[in-house]
Write a protein that holds these residues in place. Structure first.
Motif, PDB file in Angstrom:
ATOM      1  N   MET A   1      -8.511  13.875  11.194  1.00  0.00           N
ATOM      2  CA  MET A   1      -7.510  13.023  10.504  1.00  0.00           C
ATOM      3  C   MET A   1      -6.106  13.887  10.084  1.00  0.00           C
ATOM      4  O   MET A   1      -6.317  15.089   9.886  1.00  0.00           O
ATOM      5  N   THR A   2      -5.183  13.188  10.447  1.00  0.00           N
ATOM      6  CA  THR A   2      -3.846  14.067  10.374  1.00  0.00           C
ATOM      7  C   THR A   2      -3.468  14.358   8.974  1.00  0.00           C
ATOM      8  O   THR A   2      -3.711  13.334   7.957  1.00  0.00           O
ATOM      9  N   MET A   3      -3.109  15.540   8.561  1.00  0.00           N
ATOM     10  CA  MET A   3      -2.615  15.631   7.454  1.00  0.00           C
ATOM     11  C   MET A   3      -1.409  15.070   7.171  1.00  0.00           C
ATOM     12  O   MET A   3      -0.390  14.989   7.905  1.00  0.00           O
ATOM     13  N   LEU A   4      -1.240  14.202   5.748  1.00  0.00           N
ATOM     14  CA  LEU A   4      -0.223  13.522   5.425  1.00  0.00           C
ATOM     15  C   LEU A   4       0.925  14.477   4.641  1.00  0.00           C
ATOM     16  O   LEU A   4       0.542  15.538   4.109  1.00  0.00           O
ATOM     17  N   PHE A   5       2.116  14.057   4.697  1.00  0.00           N
ATOM     18  CA  PHE A   5       3.276  14.846   4.131  1.00  0.00           C
ATOM     19  C   PHE A   5       3.155  14.185   2.469  1.00  0.00           C
ATOM     20  O   PHE A   5       3.804  13.227   2.351  1.00  0.00           O
ATOM     21  N   GLU A   6       2.471  14.618   1.822  1.00  0.00           N
ATOM     22  CA  GLU A   6       2.531  14.153   0.207  1.00  0.00           C
ATOM     23  C   GLU A   6       2.897  15.238  -0.665  1.00  0.00           C
ATOM     24  O   GLU A   6       2.005  15.863  -1.430  1.00  0.00           O
ATOM     25  N   ALA A 223       1.680   7.173   9.017  1.00  0.00           N
ATOM     26  CA  ALA A 223       1.881   8.594   8.644  1.00  0.00           C
ATOM     27  C   ALA A 223       1.583   8.710   6.954  1.00  0.00           C
ATOM     28  O   ALA A 223       2.286   9.612   6.393  1.00  0.00           O
ATOM     29  N   ARG A 224       1.515   7.774   6.459  1.00  0.00           N
ATOM     30  CA  ARG A 224       1.224   7.600   5.022  1.00  0.00           C
ATOM     31  C   ARG A 224      -0.073   7.277   4.512  1.00  0.00           C
ATOM     32  O   ARG A 224      -0.905   6.593   5.183  1.00  0.00           O
ATOM     33  N   ASN A 225      -0.374   7.410   3.272  1.00  0.00           N
ATOM     34  CA  ASN A 225      -1.875   6.938   2.831  1.00  0.00           C
ATOM     35  C   ASN A 225      -1.777   5.454   2.750  1.00  0.00           C
ATOM     36  O   ASN A 225      -1.001   4.835   2.135  1.00  0.00           O
ATOM     37  N   ILE A 226      -2.988   4.998   3.402  1.00  0.00           N
ATOM     38  CA  ILE A 226      -3.306   3.405   3.319  1.00  0.00           C
ATOM     39  C   ILE A 226      -4.669   3.372   2.380  1.00  0.00           C
ATOM     40  O   ILE A 226      -5.662   3.978   2.628  1.00  0.00           O
ATOM     41  N   GLY A 227      -4.442   2.237   1.580  1.00  0.00           N
ATOM     42  CA  GLY A 227      -5.507   2.128   0.802  1.00  0.00           C
ATOM     43  C   GLY A 227      -6.552   1.035   1.302  1.00  0.00           C
ATOM     44  O   GLY A 227      -6.377   0.614   2.407  1.00  0.00           O
ATOM     45  N   TYR A 228      -7.415   0.636   0.306  1.00  0.00           N
ATOM     46  CA  TYR A 228      -8.371  -0.307   0.572  1.00  0.00           C
ATOM     47  C   TYR A 228      -8.324  -1.223  -0.547  1.00  0.00           C
ATOM     48  O   TYR A 228      -7.910  -1.174  -1.664  1.00  0.00           O
ATOM     49  N   TRP A 229      -8.907  -2.450  -0.254  1.00  0.00           N
ATOM     50  CA  TRP A 229      -9.097  -3.373  -1.309  1.00  0.00           C
ATOM     51  C   TRP A 229     -10.280  -4.442  -1.255  1.00  0.00           C
ATOM     52  O   TRP A 229     -10.949  -4.251   0.062  1.00  0.00           O
ATOM     53  N   GLY A 230     -10.956  -4.748  -2.103  1.00  0.00           N
ATOM     54  CA  GLY A 230     -12.169  -5.627  -2.060  1.00  0.00           C
ATOM     55  C   GLY A 230     -12.596  -6.042  -3.297  1.00  0.00           C
ATOM     56  O   GLY A 230     -11.959  -5.831  -4.359  1.00  0.00           O
ATOM     57  N   HIS A 231     -13.631  -6.638  -3.188  1.00  0.00           N
ATOM     58  CA  HIS A 231     -14.279  -7.383  -4.424  1.00  0.00           C
ATOM     59  C   HIS A 231     -15.426  -6.615  -4.989  1.00  0.00           C
ATOM     60  O   HIS A 231     -15.859  -6.823  -6.073  1.00  0.00           O
ATOM     61  N   HIS A 232     -15.881  -5.579  -4.225  1.00  0.00           N
ATOM     62  CA  HIS A 232     -17.413  -4.882  -4.613  1.00  0.00           C
ATOM     63  C   HIS A 232     -16.770  -3.744  -5.293  1.00  0.00           C
ATOM     64  O   HIS A 232     -15.503  -3.671  -5.173  1.00  0.00           O
TER      65      HIS A 232
END
Length: 290
Positions: A1-6, A223-232
């Motif tokens: 996984m590529t290191m993100l610039f944060e 190139a940035r953090n992408i989140g997740y979403w859901g009902h569980h």
């Protein structure tokens, strides 16, 4: 996984972290979706632009982390709790610190009125001292959840009438319609569109960071953090972020690991993983789920 610039995670004060995020984070889109019909052309700054702005501003951020009072006082002018307005104020604070960048602020929140009718409002009008051009910036902090095949019409805000497609159409059809403002001819138009995007999840894979082999559009900025979403409710422990932490989470946990879950944004206690929990509609629940 590529290191993100944060780089915002190095600061301790919550408002300074939010300021650093506002400057350093890339746009949520890497380019304008080709399926968007452009009426008034606008651009997105590339990732490197924001990284350079952060590096220029880094000494000032270090100062503010030690003495955040100037930033606190500036944000105290904002009476609204809306995150989008807080983000706009953070950008405004940075743009006024013009010894750290090459922009001169001509005006902020400029209303365009014709015959007593308000035609629109510009967030920022700037003079770029490097290019010698006048630029119009519209800034927005947005959180969109992907559904269906992840194509442009299927990215929804927490209010489902607020879609990514609608926002982009608003940019090109209305917000960037002006050619001359206060006797300044506008030569460049930029959308500063930050926040976070969220992909639908499969419970067992939520910690894999593999984006579930989904066919992600090329215009989504990975190139940035992408989140997740859901009902569980995912495992392991997540804690619920306070409202202002949606811009950038605090340096320390702001709440205990979640036991009771309600709609909102959660962060893993173990890694930099964000999860937007949404309660399923009651009409979708079956007897076993009750």
């Amino acid at each position: 996984m590529t290191m993100l610039f944060e780089p915002w995670k190095q600061f301790q004060h919550s408002a300074v972290r939010q300021l650093a995020f506002s400057i350093a984070s890339p746009n949520i889109l890497s380019n304008i979706p080709p399926e968007l019909s452009l009426q008034h052309v606008f651009d997105l700054h590339p990732n490197g632009f924001w990284q350079q702005q952060y590096e220029n501003y880094h000494p000032r951020l270090l100062e503010l982390d030690q003495n955040p009072q100037p930033l606190i006082d500036f944000l105290a002018q904002l009476k609204s709790t809306r995150l989008g307005l807080r983000f706009e104020y953070l950008m405004w604070f940075w743009l006024q610190d013009d010894m750290y960048h090459h922009f001169k602020l001509i005006g902020h929140s400029i209303q365009i009125i014709q015959k007593k009718q308000t035609l629109g409002e510009l967030d920022f009008l700037l003079f770029n001292t490097q290019t010698q051009q006048v630029e119009h910036w519209e800034v927005a902090l947005k959180y969109y959840l992907a559904e269906a095949n992840l194509s442009l019409p299927h990215w929804y805000g927490l209010n489902r009438t607020d879609t990514l497609q609608r926002k982009l159409n608003h940019f090109t059809q209305k917000q960037f319609q002006f050619e001359t403002v206060q006797d300044h001819s506008i030569q460049k138009r930029f959308a500063v569109l930050k926040g976070q995007l969220y992909l639908p999840t499969i419970p067992k894979n939520i910690l894999d960071n593999d984006y579930l082999a989904l066919n992600i559009p090329t215009w989504v900025n990975q190139a940035r953090n992408i989140g997740y979403w859901g009902h569980h409710i995912p495992q392991p422990n997540y804690y619920r972020l306070q409202r202002q932490e949606w811009i950038c989470h605090d340096a320390t946990l702001s709440s205990p690991p979640a036991y009771w879950w309600s709609n909102g944004l959660y962060k893993s206690t173990e890694k930099e993983q964000f999860y937007m929990f949404r309660q399923a509609s009651f009409i979708c629940l079956n007897v076993e789920q009750l």
